[in-house]
Design an enzyme around this catalytic site. Structure first.
Site, mmCIF file in Angstrom:
data_model
loop_
_atom_site.group_PDB
_atom_site.id
_atom_site.type_symbol
_atom_site.label_atom_id
_atom_site.label_comp_id
_atom_site.label_asym_id
_atom_site.label_seq_id
_atom_site.Cartn_x
_atom_site.Cartn_y
_atom_site.Cartn_z
ATOM 1 N N ASP A 1 -4.587 8.183 26.377
ATOM 2 C CA ASP A 1 -3.150 7.856 26.472
ATOM 3 C C ASP A 1 -2.691 6.655 25.748
ATOM 4 O O ASP A 1 -3.674 6.064 24.795
ATOM 5 C CB ASP A 1 -3.245 7.220 28.191
ATOM 6 C CG ASP A 1 -4.226 6.307 28.213
ATOM 7 O OD1 ASP A 1 -5.210 6.143 27.843
ATOM 8 O OD2 ASP A 1 -3.549 5.275 28.965
ATOM 9 N N HIS B 1 0.376 -1.215 20.166
ATOM 10 C CA HIS B 1 1.285 -1.715 21.271
ATOM 11 C C HIS B 1 2.809 -2.276 20.420
ATOM 12 O O HIS B 1 3.425 -2.704 21.020
ATOM 13 C CB HIS B 1 0.795 -2.614 22.216
ATOM 14 C CG HIS B 1 -0.383 -2.204 23.084
ATOM 15 N ND1 HIS B 1 -0.545 -2.844 24.167
ATOM 16 C CD2 HIS B 1 -1.149 -1.301 22.949
ATOM 17 C CE1 HIS B 1 -1.761 -2.175 24.702
ATOM 18 N NE2 HIS B 1 -1.963 -1.278 24.093
ATOM 19 N N ASP C 1 -4.570 3.328 18.182
ATOM 20 C CA ASP C 1 -4.818 3.128 19.660
ATOM 21 C C ASP C 1 -4.492 4.369 20.575
ATOM 22 O O ASP C 1 -3.691 4.268 21.195
ATOM 23 C CB ASP C 1 -4.106 1.808 20.075
ATOM 24 C CG ASP C 1 -4.598 1.225 21.497
ATOM 25 O OD1 ASP C 1 -5.775 1.532 21.918
ATOM 26 O OD2 ASP C 1 -3.831 0.641 22.106
ATOM 27 N N GLU D 1 -12.224 1.493 20.045
ATOM 28 C CA GLU D 1 -10.954 0.653 20.161
ATOM 29 C C GLU D 1 -10.704 0.014 18.631
ATOM 30 O O GLU D 1 -11.859 -0.215 17.869
ATOM 31 C CB GLU D 1 -10.909 -0.336 21.168
ATOM 32 C CG GLU D 1 -11.027 0.000 22.464
ATOM 33 C CD GLU D 1 -9.484 0.381 22.910
ATOM 34 O OE1 GLU D 1 -8.569 0.188 22.118
ATOM 35 O OE2 GLU D 1 -9.413 0.650 24.030
ATOM 36 N N HIS E 1 -9.795 6.497 24.772
ATOM 37 C CA HIS E 1 -8.768 6.907 25.809
ATOM 38 C C HIS E 1 -7.745 7.663 24.970
ATOM 39 O O HIS E 1 -7.533 7.591 23.746
ATOM 40 C CB HIS E 1 -8.188 5.672 26.483
ATOM 41 C CG HIS E 1 -7.473 4.549 25.468
ATOM 42 N ND1 HIS E 1 -6.099 4.855 25.068
ATOM 43 C CD2 HIS E 1 -7.968 3.433 25.003
ATOM 44 C CE1 HIS E 1 -5.715 3.915 24.320
ATOM 45 N NE2 HIS E 1 -6.786 2.944 24.209
ATOM 46 N N GLU F 1 -6.433 4.468 30.362
ATOM 47 C CA GLU F 1 -6.857 3.278 30.105
ATOM 48 C C GLU F 1 -5.775 2.080 30.061
ATOM 49 O O GLU F 1 -6.183 0.872 30.230
ATOM 50 C CB GLU F 1 -7.485 3.307 28.793
ATOM 51 C CG GLU F 1 -8.656 2.199 28.427
ATOM 52 C CD GLU F 1 -7.836 0.965 27.444
ATOM 53 O OE1 GLU F 1 -8.275 -0.302 27.278
ATOM 54 O OE2 GLU F 1 -6.821 1.263 27.118
ATOM 55 N N GLU F 2 -4.596 2.522 29.376
ATOM 56 C CA GLU F 2 -3.717 1.620 29.246
ATOM 57 C C GLU F 2 -2.821 1.325 30.383
ATOM 58 O O GLU F 2 -2.117 0.225 30.676
ATOM 59 C CB GLU F 2 -2.362 2.293 28.242
ATOM 60 C CG GLU F 2 -3.036 2.652 26.911
ATOM 61 C CD GLU F 2 -3.143 1.412 26.262
ATOM 62 O OE1 GLU F 2 -3.209 0.368 26.763
ATOM 63 O OE2 GLU F 2 -3.441 1.501 24.917
#
Length: 386
Positions: A84, A358, A114, A171, A82, A146-147
């Site tokens: 984003d 994150h 990520d 991932e 992903h 995706e997030e």
């Protein structure tokens, strides 16, 4: 001159990708598009001979998937990720989140692990195969959102991916293969009663009282699910239910007229997310009828199914051989279920650690890059060349 001669280095590509903001969020004030990242990847891949398809995401401005295909025919390998990132608090970072910063053999930047870094590494890995004839296509797939909603992966259909048979979701797993993760549903329950003076309960219909009954029923359901479904591959082997937030009422001397509960359920492989609605509604309906009160149930986000790739599948066997590690499970959710639904053997495996995702000062360790290139090249040889 080889097609890869003018392709930027891994670090140059990572720098360029991190520089492009692409936050996705359920909060409109934080949400932004990913189209600039998609266009940057296309700019690198098209001169290498990839067929480029930019797929807009319906209902989302400036959001798209990239489906870049090298070679033709059915089958082949998808390297997916992903584009984003999550929202961030710049004041908590020790460096600019949008500038790739190397320090102590670590590459700091928002999305470095990520998971924008995976695309740079994947492009580096495929360079030796550009002048070879592939027996099956190699596809670089970059998704949106995706997030938040996973609408990018939800919009894919089998024809987009040339009937590919294998997929790697890159991932951050420290390059350890993961063959299963839990699913997730997020629900909201709203109870609308009737407010009134607290000195006379008969004047109203207390939504908090009704919610107490509902939560008691949900806690009983939580125990029943834990008894019925168990998966020994996970550190927490049962489904979980978390009451995340509750809001109701406005004053202690007023009967509560409205109450809302938000909660999630993490499902184990083999569970059917749709059946949960029936089980929850079986709790709500009797309370609503007995108390003559309005109770509504809604999804806070589209549910995601649990994912599990059979331990003896071809892709699991291969990545265990290549990495020297047994395939495990992760607690976080990924886009893997969507690739399985499209008929692909799927593994979750990529550079970096989810522990850095994150978080302020997100980073990818430099020593993750070359081992990931080596593994991906062996997978390309197996599924696209030999």
């Amino acid at each position: 001159m080889a097609k890869s001669a003018n392709t930027p280095s891994v670090l140059s590509m990572m720098t360029a990708l991190v520089k492009l903001p692409s936050v996705s969020s359920t909060l409109p004030s934080c949400d932004m598009g990913n189209i600039r990242v998609i266009e940057q990847l296309a700019t690198w891949l098209e001169p290498l001979g990839f067929s480029i398809h930019i797929q807009p995401i319906a209902g989302h401005k400036d959001k798209a998937n990239l489906i870049a295909t090298l070679g033709s025919g059915s089958g082949g390998l998808v390297l997916a990720g992903h584009t984003d990132t999550v929202p961030f608090n710049e004041s908590l970072w020790n460096s600019d989140p949008f500038t790739l910063t190397e320090l102590d053999n670590k590459l700091y930047g928002l999305g470095s692990t990520d998971m924008k870094g995976f695309f740079a590494i994947a492009i580096e890995a495929l360079k030796p195969f550009l002048d070879q004839t592939l027996k099956a296509p190699l596809i670089i797939l970059a998704t949106a959102d995706e997030e938040s909603s996973m609408d990018g992966a939800r919009s894919l259909v089998q024809s987009d991916l040339s009937g590919a048979r294998y997929a790697v979701v890159g991932e951050p797993t420290g390059l350890k293969p993961m063959r299963a993760h839990k699913g997730i549903v997020m629900k909201g329950i709203t109870i609308k009663g009737r407010s009134g003076h607290s000195s006379n309960p008969l004047l109203g219909n207390n939504a908090l009282d009704a919610m107490h009954e509902v939560m008691t029923g949900l806690m009983q359901l939580r125990q029943e699910l834990a008894q019925k479904y168990q998966h020994p591959g996970f550190s927490i082997p049962t489904p979980t239910m978390n009451f995340g937030c509750i809001h109701g009422g406005d004053n202690p001397n007023r009967i509560c007229g409205q109450c809302e509960l938000h909660f999630d359920i993490r499902t184990t492989p083999g569970m059917n997310n749709e059946e949960l609605d029936t089980l929850i509604q079986n709790i709500l309906s009797p309370v609503a009828e007995r108390r003559a009160i309005n109770i509504g149930l809604r999804a806070l986000m589209p549910g995601l199914a649990a994912y599990e790739e059979p331990a003896n599948s071809e892709i699991v066997t291969l990545v265990e051989q290549l990495t020297g590690q047994a395939a495990g499970t992760v607690a976080f959710a990924t886009e893997a279920p969507f690739f399985q639904q499209l008929g692909m053997q799927t593994i979750v495996m990529g550079p970096g650690s989810i522990d850095q995702a994150h978080q302020p000062d997100e980073f990818m360790a430099l020593d993750q890059i070359q081992p990931t290139i080596d593994v991906l090249q062996q997978m390309i040889k197996r599924f696209c060349v030999n």
